[in-house]
Motif scaffolding. Structure first.
Motif, mmCIF file in Angstrom:
data_model
loop_
_atom_site.group_PDB
_atom_site.id
_atom_site.type_symbol
_atom_site.label_atom_id
_atom_site.label_comp_id
_atom_site.label_asym_id
_atom_site.label_seq_id
_atom_site.Cartn_x
_atom_site.Cartn_y
_atom_site.Cartn_z
ATOM 1 N N ASN A 1 43.081 -81.389 -18.924
ATOM 2 C CA ASN A 1 43.441 -81.389 -17.287
ATOM 3 C C ASN A 1 44.025 -81.888 -16.475
ATOM 4 N N LYS A 2 45.039 -82.477 -17.596
ATOM 5 C CA LYS A 2 45.773 -83.414 -16.858
ATOM 6 C C LYS A 2 46.751 -82.936 -16.079
ATOM 7 N N VAL A 3 46.349 -81.222 -16.333
ATOM 8 C CA VAL A 3 47.500 -80.744 -15.307
ATOM 9 C C VAL A 3 47.285 -80.801 -13.617
ATOM 10 N N THR A 4 45.596 -80.654 -13.255
ATOM 11 C CA THR A 4 45.222 -81.039 -12.121
ATOM 12 C C THR A 4 45.848 -82.364 -11.216
ATOM 13 N N PHE B 1 48.165 -83.003 -10.987
ATOM 14 C CA PHE B 1 49.735 -82.330 -10.475
ATOM 15 C C PHE B 1 49.497 -81.328 -9.479
ATOM 16 N N PHE C 1 55.855 -75.272 -11.542
ATOM 17 C CA PHE C 1 55.846 -75.372 -13.213
ATOM 18 C C PHE C 1 57.150 -74.799 -14.009
ATOM 19 N N LEU D 1 54.056 -74.098 -19.679
ATOM 20 C CA LEU D 1 53.163 -73.960 -19.569
ATOM 21 C C LEU D 1 53.230 -72.617 -19.386
ATOM 22 N N PHE E 1 46.744 -71.966 -17.401
ATOM 23 C CA PHE E 1 46.066 -73.562 -17.368
ATOM 24 C C PHE E 1 44.751 -73.133 -16.101
#
Length: 642
Positions: free
Chosen positions: A391-394, A396, A412, A417, A420
């Protein structure tokens, strides 16, 4: 002989008239007494006789029994008429009396005269009512001003002393004050009239006074009983004594929301009331500890989200014939409790985002609603973040807490990617706050933002520019370069192939590469492989290691290719290929998958030697090498040694 009757005595309590009687003639004699008692002198009588001495001395008397007497006066030949008993005008009002006067002569001479004494009235009698007691029966619905009944009193006196005035007492018993406003009496004839309908009681007790018109009036008070016969002419009256403006939706059954007063001015069965709440309602009526008071209470649980306002209709019906009915509607509002969590419009959410989105712009939006109201329905949003790498994308992403807009803090890239997932939490502002979660699935959509990169083997659509269209062919869908026939002695030793590759984007992107195919003897191919000796010392060992593995693999593939070529030669079949840029002709070989290796800034591919028509160039031969372009360069020549 003559008579002279004089009234010599006057008093404020009585008066008199004189009557002259002379020569036997009676003119008039009339007395008016206001009040006489025993021994009262009515008048003086003078008797005249022209004789003298004994012949002129006169003795007077009444020749009958009357309530009067003659009393000699101190003066000669004077007599007083005096009452010898009480007079009662109501028993006898006129007395005709004869006075006899005799002188003392011999022989005696006499004379008599008749007089009339009239007894005047004195107000000595009270008015008397004709009946005792007075009881009257009437109906309540009399028209105002109509006569209900009459009372009558009489007086034995006469004149003004017998004239009666009627009056309804206003300062008698407690109830006479109230009833005096409902009744009126004719002071001259005693008629009693209704001022309005009677509703308070079924009977009344009033006092009526009769008084004469004498100078000192006499009075008599009489009690009158009125019995009221009820008619059902009044519907029940519903009054709201108290009302709660709102009731909480978590109120327990039996909670009081209003107090209602229900009364009926009728009496008996006409005043009996049946009351209830109309229709199917979560409210009911219960009797209160006070008479004619009812409580409106809840009979079941309330839910503001299903019904926020109730119009309660209360019906009251009496037991008369015919029954009369009244209705009263009250409004009760249900106040909100925070008993509903926010609900998202979708669960889960699925969004598609085109790559290369502008940083900081909104990419999509979530919406949650709360069935409560006020602060209990005020929804705020936040992203559920965790420390996990998934969940590291959260980090951003950002969300507007007020409207649920999701903003991407960076662009993105579809190539790095594809999809997600994260979670959003919606919470209301109630106390305590209620929350709900929703999963958001995001899929990135590709944009045509990368030009084709030509590698070997090539798998994109393409076209080729060749020096000899009869020798090589290109499959536009697979990118395979094939020989269309066997090499001959007359063929050029080197062939230049320009490969064009395009994608199918809306805005098509393309790339080109130049492939040089050189026809050499087997020993020249080995010489080409020695080019690796010109590389730097630090990479030679690695290249040698990979080359040994490659040579071993190529040898194995070469043996397999020989067997396949022999089988194909026997079958005498050829493949038919077409190309966008070259004529579709039969060819006998294929420059197909082969082994690649790098030496310095160049890459090499080993291919098989010249073969017959219908055969393919099989990688793995030590005498054939194809030089490939480096991926780090946009376009360079690829050299092939066959």
């Amino acid at each position: 002989m003559g008579f002279l009757i004089l009234v010599f005595y006057t008093h404020t309590e009585y008066s008199a008239c004189a009557i002259w009687i002379t020569q036997g003639k009676l003119y008039i004699l009339f007395f008016v007494y206001l009040f006489l008692t025993l021994g009262t002198t009515v008048a003086l009588i003078s008797v005249l006789d022209k004789d003298s001495g004994l012949n002129g001395k006169v003795i007077c008397s009444f020749n009958e029994d009357v309530p009067f007497t003659l009393s000699p006066s101190t003066q000669d030949n004077m007599y007083s008429i005096v009452t010898k008993s009480n007079l009662d005008r109501e028993k006898q009002s006129i007395y005709d009396v004869t006075i006899v006067a005799k002188d003392a002569g011999v022989p005696s001479l006499s004379s008599e005269k008749s007089i009339t004494i009239v007894v005047s009235d004195v107000n000595d009698n009270n008015p008397e009512f004709s009946a005792s007691p007075y009881t009257y029966y009437i109906f309540e619905n009399n028209s105002p001003g109509a006569s209900l009944f009459s009372v009558m009193a009489s007086d034995c006196d006469e004149g003004d002393n017998s004239r009666i005035l009627y009056q309804m007492l206003r300062d008698g018993k407690d109830n006479t004050k109230l009833h005096s406003f409902n009744l009126n009496i004719n002071s001259e004839n005693g008629d009693i009239m209704a001022l309005k309908n009677f509703e308070e009681k079924d009977s009344y007790d009033i006092d009526i006074q009769a008084s004469d018109k004498g100078s000192i009036p006499f009075r008599t008070v009489k009690s009158v009983i009125i019995k009221i016969g009820d008619t059902n002419d009044n519907p029940p009256e519903i009054e709201v004594a108290s009302l709660s403006s709102a009731v909480s939706e978590d109120s327990r059954p039996g909670t009081t929301v209003a107090l209602i007063s229900i009364t009926d001015l009728d009496s008996g069965m006409n005043g009996k009331i049946i009351s209830y709440v109309a229709e199917d309602s979560p409210f009911t009526l219960t009797p209160s500890i006070q008479d004619n008071m009812f409580a409106v209470v809840t009979k079941s649980l309330l839910d503001r989200e299903q019904e926020s306002r109730y119009d309660i209709t209360i019906i009251a019906k009496d037991a008369g014939e015919p029954a009369l009915t009244s209705e009263k509607t009250i409004s009760v509002f249900v106040s909100d409790m925070n008993d509903n969590s926010p609900q998202f419009s979708l669960t889960p959410y699925t969004f598609y985002i085109t790559e290369n989105n502008p940083p900081g712009a909104s990419v999509f939006s979530l919406k949650a609603s709360d069935r409560d109201e006020g602060d209990n329905a005020l929804v705020s949003y936040r992203i559920l973040r965790s420390e996990s790498s998934e969940n590291k994308v959260t980090s951003f992403l950002n969300i507007n807490p007020e409207n649920g807009d999701i903003l991407a803090l960076k662009s993105f890239d579809f190539e790095t990617l594809k999809t997600f997932q994260f979670q959003v939490v919606a919470s209301d502002s109630g106390t305590p706050s209620l929350i709900s979660n929703v999963t958001v699935n995001v899929f990135l959509l590709d944009q045509n933002d990368n030009a084709p990169v030509i590698l070997y083997p090539v798998s994109s659509n393409g076209s080729a520019e060749v020096t000899d269209h009869s020798l090589f062919g290109l499959d536009r869908y697979t990118g395979q370069i094939r020989t269309l026939r066997s090499f001959t002695e007359t063929d050029e030793a080197e062939h230049k192939l320009v490969i064009l590759v395009k994608d199918n984007g809306n805005v098509s992107l393309s790339a080109t590469a130049t492939v040089i195919v050189r026809i050499v003897e087997p020993k020249e191919a080995f010489a080409a492989s020695d080019v690796k000796s010109s590389t730097k010392v630090e990479v030679e060992n690695n290249v040698t290691f990979y080359l040994m593995i490659t040579l071993g693999s190529v040898s194995t593939l070469f043996l397999i290719s020989i067997i396949v070529l022999i089988a194909m030669q026997c079958s005498k079949t050829t493949a038919d290929y077409t190309s966008k840029y070259l004529q579709e002709t039969n060819y006998d070989g294929t420059l197909c998958h082969s082994i690649q290796y790098r030496s310095g800034d160049k890459r090499y591919m080993l291919v098989a030697p010249r073969m017959s028509i219908g055969s393919t160039i099989v990688p793995g031969s030590h005498a054939n090498t194809l030089v490939l372009p480096d991926r780090r360069r946009a376009s360079e020549e690829v050299r092939a040694i066959v």
